[in-house]
Design an enzyme around this catalytic site. Structure first.
Site, PDB file in Angstrom:
ATOM      1  N   SER A 183     -12.742  12.334  -3.601  1.00  0.00           N
ATOM      2  CA  SER A 183     -12.453  11.686  -4.874  1.00  0.00           C
ATOM      3  C   SER A 183     -13.407  12.054  -5.996  1.00  0.00           C
ATOM      4  CB  SER A 183     -12.455  10.165  -4.698  1.00  0.00           C
ATOM      5  OG  SER A 183     -13.730   9.716  -4.260  1.00  0.00           O
ATOM      6  N   HIS A 211      -5.951  10.731  -2.524  1.00  0.00           N
ATOM      7  CA  HIS A 211      -5.881  11.592  -3.703  1.00  0.00           C
ATOM      8  C   HIS A 211      -4.997  12.812  -3.481  1.00  0.00           C
ATOM      9  CE1 HIS A 211      -9.023   9.330  -5.835  1.00  0.00           C
ATOM     10  NE2 HIS A 211      -9.508   9.139  -4.632  1.00  0.00           N
ATOM     11  N   LYS A 241      -2.364   5.299  -6.975  1.00  0.00           N
ATOM     12  CA  LYS A 241      -2.787   6.484  -7.710  1.00  0.00           C
ATOM     13  C   LYS A 241      -1.538   7.250  -8.162  1.00  0.00           C
ATOM     14  CE  LYS A 241      -7.382   6.542  -5.726  1.00  0.00           C
ATOM     15  NZ  LYS A 241      -7.307   5.195  -5.111  1.00  0.00           N
TER      16      LYS A 241
END
Length: 392
Positions: A183, A211, A241
């Site tokens: 990240s 991610h 996300k």
């Protein structure tokens, strides 16, 4: 409240922190997921959020949330083990499992909660967990909660991991865990080698695709991109996300998910996600399945911008993804560079310890698929000016 404790410990510690370059405040932003936003009255391009595909405000998600809100109201009422499921939760879990090429899935209140659930359910004091030194804090906290022994291997160093696994050959239970996309560095785990070592040493392999989900492998993550979906035992992901909603999930074999449902403390003892959040997440998942090229475009934009930064002489720290760090070293350097970019109309995070190791403060660009050609031009120009004015 104990005035003695407050006066002797809390007040001086708060003052020390307030006067340091590690002090944090919540920025005055009203819509932190938007592509452009107002920051203290100035309109800036948002390069700080994790809304990687720009879906947080997409009408598909808004309608999905609105329909669920109208049908079910605002709250789930309690833990799912107490008041049961919305049909939405079961549908979302079934589609997530299919999306990740797994038998079953479990939705949790956050990605952080997902990692706590994994380790509280699958590890104990008889377990040794081998964790990349730069894994997310939620992984580390989950391991600590479980009572397992934490053994950290050097970042991406497979020779070191192999030596540690060999040293712990007599351990009753072993788990290897890694982020797939890191990240704060934007680099990628050598997943094929991790799987190989896990198999050779009888270790369970857990990956966190927070991610990577929605971005890599037609949105299905690095495991799918590398053809390793069946070789990884536990797949952790997030809905907050690229999917533009909130929550986390875990996917794997049926028996694994049953254990998590019964022993994952952060799942058992948390109120379930509200229906509007589930409706938005389900809409996002279906949107990504219908538009698998979104992540491909993001990776192309990211390479273009990363190549420009490298060409200017910035150190992007081995990034190969939509997360692009720019090494600054000292906290004050990162904060000053952030302020200069803000004056150029670019909102970029200045990341400092304890989020990253001491001495490795950095800018963190978090790119998104809805950037326009003009946005890319603004980014290139802003960093070119930063290079001239601040990094001669």
């Amino acid at each position: 409240m104990s005035t003695s404790f407050f006066g002797r410990y809390i007040v001086p510690e708060a003052a020390r922190l307030r006067n340091s370059d590690s002090f944090r405040t919540i920025p005055p932003i009203d819509d932190g997921a938007a592509r452009e936003l107002l920051y203290s009255g100035t309109r800036v391009l948002n390069l700080a959020s994790n809304n990687y595909l720009g879906l947080a405000g997409h009408m598909d998600l808004v309608l999905g949330a609105a329909k669920a809100l109208e049908r079910y109201g605002c709250s789930s009422g309690a833990s799912r083990l107490i008041t049961g499921n919305f049909a939405l939760a079961e549908t979302l879990e079934a589609e997530l499992a299919s999306f990740k090429y797994q038998e079953a899935a479990l939705v949790t209140g956050s990605g952080y909660a997902a990692n706590l659930a994994v380790f509280s359910a699958l590890a104990d004091r008889h377990t040794v967990v081998f964790s990349d030194r730069l894994n997310h804090a939620s992984i580390i906290d989950g391991i600590r909660l479980s009572g397992a022994r934490l053994v950290r291997y050097r970042h991406l160093d497979m020779e070191h991991l192999e030596r540690l696994l060999t040293r712990e050959a007599q351990a009753e239970k072993k788990i290897v865990v890694t982020d797939t996309v890191f990240s704060m560095d934007g680099d990628v785990a050598p997943l094929a080698r991790i799987v190989e070592l896990g198999k050779a040493h009888g270790a369970l392999v857990v990956v966190d695709e927070a991610h990577a989900t929605g971005v890599i492998g037609r949105g299905r993550g690095l495991t799918a991109a590398l053809g390793l979906s069946d070789d990884v035992d536990v797949h952790v992901g997030t809905l907050s996300k690229a999917l533009g909603s909130q929550g986390g999930f875990i996917a794997g074999r049926v028996e694994t998910i049953e254990l998590l449902r019964n022993r994952g403390r952060s799942f058992i003892f948390s109120t379930a996600l509200p229906p509007a959040v589930l409706g938005a997440a389900l809409a996002a998942l279906r949107h990504i399945k219908a538009n698998p090229a979104l992540g491909t475009r993001l990776m192309r934009l990211s390479k273009e911008i990363r190549d420009h930064l490298n060409g200017l002489g910035f150190d992007t720290m081995g990034s190969t993804t939509q997360i692009i760090p720019v090494a600054c070293g000292r906290n004050r350097v990162a904060l000053h560079a952030q302020a200069l970019l803000m004056a150029e109309g670019l909102l970029v995070a200045a990341v400092r310890p304890p989020t990253v190791p001491d001495g490795t403060a950095r800018l963190r660009l978090s790119l998104r698929a809805d950037l326009t050609d003009e946005d890319v031009r603004r980014i290139r120009l802003g960093f070119s000016r930063l290079r001239v004015s601040f990094f001669p």
